[in-house]
Design an enzyme around this catalytic site. Structure first.
Site, short mmCIF file in Angstrom:
data_model
loop_
_atom_site.label_atom_id
_atom_site.label_comp_id
_atom_site.label_asym_id
_atom_site.label_seq_id
_atom_site.Cartn_x
_atom_site.Cartn_y
_atom_site.Cartn_z
N HIS A 50 -30.79 -15.00 4.62
CA HIS A 50 -30.60 -15.53 3.26
C HIS A 50 -31.92 -15.89 2.57
CE1 HIS A 50 -29.59 -18.28 -0.04
NE2 HIS A 50 -30.42 -19.13 0.53
N GLU A 75 -17.22 -31.91 -19.14
CA GLU A 75 -18.54 -32.23 -19.70
C GLU A 75 -19.61 -31.28 -19.18
OE1 GLU A 75 -16.61 -34.49 -18.20
OE2 GLU A 75 -15.96 -35.77 -19.85
N HIS A 77 -17.12 -47.50 -18.05
CA HIS A 77 -17.35 -46.85 -19.34
C HIS A 77 -18.56 -47.43 -20.09
CE1 HIS A 77 -13.57 -45.07 -18.48
NE2 HIS A 77 -13.39 -44.57 -19.69
N HIS A 133 -35.88 -14.65 -0.98
CA HIS A 133 -34.52 -14.48 -0.47
C HIS A 133 -34.17 -13.01 -0.30
CE1 HIS A 133 -34.76 -18.45 -2.30
NE2 HIS A 133 -33.79 -18.82 -1.48
C1 LIG Z 1 -26.95 -26.50 -7.30
C2 LIG Z 1 -27.63 -25.86 -6.13
N1 LIG Z 1 -27.43 -26.37 -4.91
C3 LIG Z 1 -28.08 -25.84 -3.84
C4 LIG Z 1 -28.94 -24.79 -4.00
C5 LIG Z 1 -29.73 -24.25 -2.82
N2 LIG Z 1 -29.19 -22.93 -2.45
C6 LIG Z 1 -29.76 -21.79 -2.84
S1 LIG Z 1 -28.87 -20.44 -2.44
C7 LIG Z 1 -27.68 -21.40 -1.70
C8 LIG Z 1 -26.42 -20.83 -1.13
C9 LIG Z 1 -26.55 -19.45 -0.74
O1 LIG Z 1 -25.29 -18.87 -0.58
P1 LIG Z 1 -24.78 -17.82 -1.62
O2 LIG Z 1 -24.69 -18.46 -2.93
O3 LIG Z 1 -23.56 -17.22 -1.07
O4 LIG Z 1 -25.94 -16.76 -1.70
P2 LIG Z 1 -26.31 -15.67 -0.58
O5 LIG Z 1 -26.80 -16.40 0.62
O6 LIG Z 1 -25.08 -14.92 -0.31
O7 LIG Z 1 -27.38 -14.88 -1.21
C10 LIG Z 1 -28.02 -22.74 -1.75
C11 LIG Z 1 -27.21 -23.83 -1.18
C12 LIG Z 1 -29.11 -24.28 -5.30
N3 LIG Z 1 -29.93 -23.27 -5.56
N4 LIG Z 1 -28.43 -24.82 -6.33
#
Ligand SMILES: Cc1ncc(C[n+]2csc(CCOP(=O)(O)OP(=O)(O)O)c2C)c(N)n1
Ligand SMILES: [Mg+2]
Length: 662
Positions: free
Chosen positions: A260, A407, A468, A31
């Site tokens: 990204h 939770e 439940h 990334h």
């Molecule tokens: C619970 C969860 N859902 C989905 C993902 C997959 N995922 C990785 S990064 C991301 C989103 C990226 O956006 P951001 O958090 O703003 O990071 P940026 O692109 O700005 O680095 C997603 C959906 C994950 N890692 N964890």
């Protein structure tokens, strides 16, 4: 801070960026967006604020840093390398390769300097709240303990529900030493955050009782520095600093989601390094930049570390609390819970949740660092430490946490607590363990000693109805690797469970009934550690075995007595922990559950986890459909869970010629 050498901050930051980019290009995955965008944030934090001593990575009093946006691992590894942690360029070249020290997302226990496994967004934020709670607790007990907890979050972290839950609790508890650095770049994986995330984040945090800061230019390290400084001096509230950054800063695709999550193209890397004035030789790190950074870092930290160390030695020699501190922080303590109950009397007509309450209240006198609570259900789960008060800003030495109806937050926070020398417990109804699962999974992945206390453990809770009544939860929890599910049947087994749990120190659930049970004749606290054992021996040649767990063990014994009157010899095996039984030697398993003997299971939950012992569903008195609202007796009758129906069913099957069980 005035640097002795000529190397500029920008040059070091760009070197950190490019090293991260090299790792991603070499791995052909990763990334780059966050590496390029958030490098100045980490640089400022590590250089000017973070209290760490990289050659003593487990320094008890270090600040904690959590990368909640775990997809930024390349940035963190690069930063740790620059800071002098035990990571080499060779390690960085193995980024994302099997069994390397630099896995795709940060993994606790794998890489020097990584405090916690992150990747599932939102979890790291929760862990940081747990660490900040630990700090508040321990610093109220020991005057040599005092650190900040920092966490870098991304847009995605703040979209996740868990981050709202934990922020709400952190504000309520005035966790002023928690500092959130928000990499605010308005981009997430699928595109602009305008597609789905338009709230005013800082106003939300303000409403939750947080102090907020904005850094308008995420490239300006002085602006970041000032905001962190202001956060540190706030003595009342946790702080979130929104830092406006550009994702993939310097890439051709900067400011878009294209940068990204996939490596930069070769020509992009070329133009990036060209414009930053960095030699385009992969993994070639400027010695000047590295030296300048490490000199400054150690110059800032050295004195602080040394003076703390002197203070610690003095504390060890003079303070009456030193022994307690050492046994908590050096994890020297061993437990023998069974010995604390020399004469167990029969407790009849009490629920397992009440019996558990008795045992944990005795045991907790010996577990110096136990701390935990419930998601607004301790009145029902009875998981409360009667002598130890409520944890709050005004009473930070209290050991009972009111997590509120949160939770997921509870479980994520427990992980952070376990990572900070506490033994956390968290309780709710078994059916709501589903709300905690993502964090339970991570506790298991990290092998954290977290104790989940789940009560109201079967359909027989009755009137509250199918919402439940747990069905699939036992099987589902048993399917989590490296996790133990305990389901004791009486006071002796509850004691045995606590004894085993405290020796084993693994993530585990104690699953307890709301319905009343009696103390059984042949149960044994010592045998719990074997996972399963005989509680009713056959009188002559055995016709079958019934395996049961929890409050169903008593039912199994009654059924076997009924069947004995009908000429059938049945062994009853209690299996308080399937995972532990599976770990026993084959000879023991064969002794308890001989291969060629017919077996039945009585467990009022899904049949799924039982197929390794019983091949056909016909021989299981289990439940694979949702329950219904009604009295316990009605449900037993409708679902054929009453003793007569179970006896009849087993008798009928034993009388059949065809045996499908082998
Ligand atoms: C619970 C969860 N859902 C989905 C993902 C997959 N995922 C990785 S990064 C991301 C989103 C990226 O956006 P951001 O958090 O703003 O990071 P940026 O692109 O700005 O680095 C997603 C959906 C994950 N890692 N964890
Ligand atoms: Mg983003």
């Amino acid at each position: 801070m005035i640097r002795n050498s000529e190397v500029s901050d920008k040059k070091i930051i760009d070197s950190i960026r490019c090293l991260g980019i090299d790792m991603i290009s070499n791995a052909k995955s990763g990334h780059p967006g966050i590496v390029l965008g958030a490098a100045p944030i980490l640089y400022t934090l590590f250089l000017r604020h973070l209290k760490i001593y990289p050659t003593r990575n487990k320094w008890i009093n270090r600040d904690r840093f959590v990368l909640s946006a775990g997809h930024g691992s390349a940035l963190l590894y690069s930063m740790l390398y620059f800071s002098g942690f035990n990571i080499s360029i060779e390690d960085l070249k193995k980024f994302r390769k099997a069994k390397s020290k630099t896995p795709g997302h940060p993994e606790y226990g794998v890489t020097d300097g990584i405090e916690v496994t992150t990747g599932p967004l939102g979890q790291g934020f929760a862990n940081a709240v747990g660490m900040a709670i630990s700090e508040k607790h321990f610093s109220s007990l020991f005057n040599i303990y005092d650190h900040h907890t920092y966490v870098l979050v991304s847009d995605g972290d703040l979209m996740e529900g868990i981050s709202y839950e934990v922020a709400s609790l952190a504000g309520h508890l005035n966790l002023n030493k928690l500092i959130v650095l928000y990499d605010s770049n308005n981009i997430s994986l699928d595109g602009s955050t305008n597609l789905s995330f338009s709230e005013n984040v800082l106003k939300r945090f303000e409403a939750l009782g947080w102090h907020t800061e904005v850094v308008h230019n995420g490239e300006d390290i002085d602006e970041i520095d000032k905001a962190i400084y202001k956060a540190k001096i706030n003595e009342e509230k946790p702080t979130i600093i929104e830092i406006k950054t550009t994702i993939g800063k310097g890439s051709i695709n900067q400011g878009t989601n294209l940068v990204h999550g996939s490596p930069l193209k070769e020509e992009d890397v070329y133009q990036l390094k060209e414009s930053l004035g960095i030699r385009n030789v992969p993994f070639a790190v400027s010695k000047d930049a590295l030296d300048a950074f490490q000199n400054d870092l150690f110059e800032r930290i050295e004195l602080e570390y040394r003076s703390w160390d002197t203070m610690y030695n003095e504390f060890k020699n003079t303070d009456i609390n030193a022994k307690v501190f050492e046994s908590i922080f050096e994890k020297k303590r061993t437990y023998n819970i069974i010995d604390m109950f020399p004469n167990i009397k029969d407790y009849n007509n009490l629920s397992l949740r009440e019996l558990n309450s008795k045992v944990m209240n005795v045991a907790s006198d010996y577990i110096l660092n136990i701390m935990g609570g419930s998601a607004d259900l301790n009145t029902s789960t009875k998981a409360y430490l009667n002598k130890y008060g409520t944890f709050s800003n005004l009473n930070p030495s209290g050991k009972n946490i009111y997590f509120g109806v949160r939770e997921h937050a509870m479980a994520g926070i427990m992980n952070g607590m376990a990572l900070s020398n506490l033994i956390p417990f968290g309780s709710t109804f078994l059916v709501f363990s589903d709300y905690m699962r993502p964090s339970i999974r991570l506790a298991s992945l990290m092998n954290l000693f977290c104790i989940y206390i789940f009560t109201h453990d079967s359909i027989n809770i009755g009137e509250d109805g199918p919402t439940h009544q747990p069905i699939e939860q036992l099987s589902s929890l048993r399917s989590v690797p490296n996790f133990r599910v305990y389901r004791p049947c009486d006071i002796k087994e509850v004691i045995g469970c606590w004894d085993t749990v405290l020796k084993d120190k693994k993530p585990c659930a104690l699953v307890l009934s709301r319905n009343e049970v009696n103390t059984l004749d042949n149960t044994n606290a010592y045998y719990v550690k074997n996972g399963a054992y005989i509680v009713k021996k056959e009188k002559a040649k055995m016709d079958a075995i019934i395996i049961a767990t929890g409050s169903e063990v008593e039912i199994a014994i009654k059924v076997s007595e009924n069947l004995f009157e009908k000429g059938k010899n049945i062994r009853v095996v209690s299996m308080p922990c399937m995972e532990l039984f599976e770990e026993q030697e084959d000879a023991y398993k064969e002794e308890i559950l001989p291969n060629r003997i017919k077996k039945f299971v009585i467990e009022f939950g899904s049949s799924q986890s039982w197929y390794k012992y019983v091949k056909s569903k016909d021989y299981m008195i289990t439940i694979d459909e949702f329950g219904l609202s009604g009295s316990k007796e009605d449900i037993y009758n409708i679902k054929k869970m009453d003793i007569k129906s179970i006896t009849d069913k087993i008798e009928r099957i034993l009388g059949e010629n065809i045996w499908k069980n082998f």
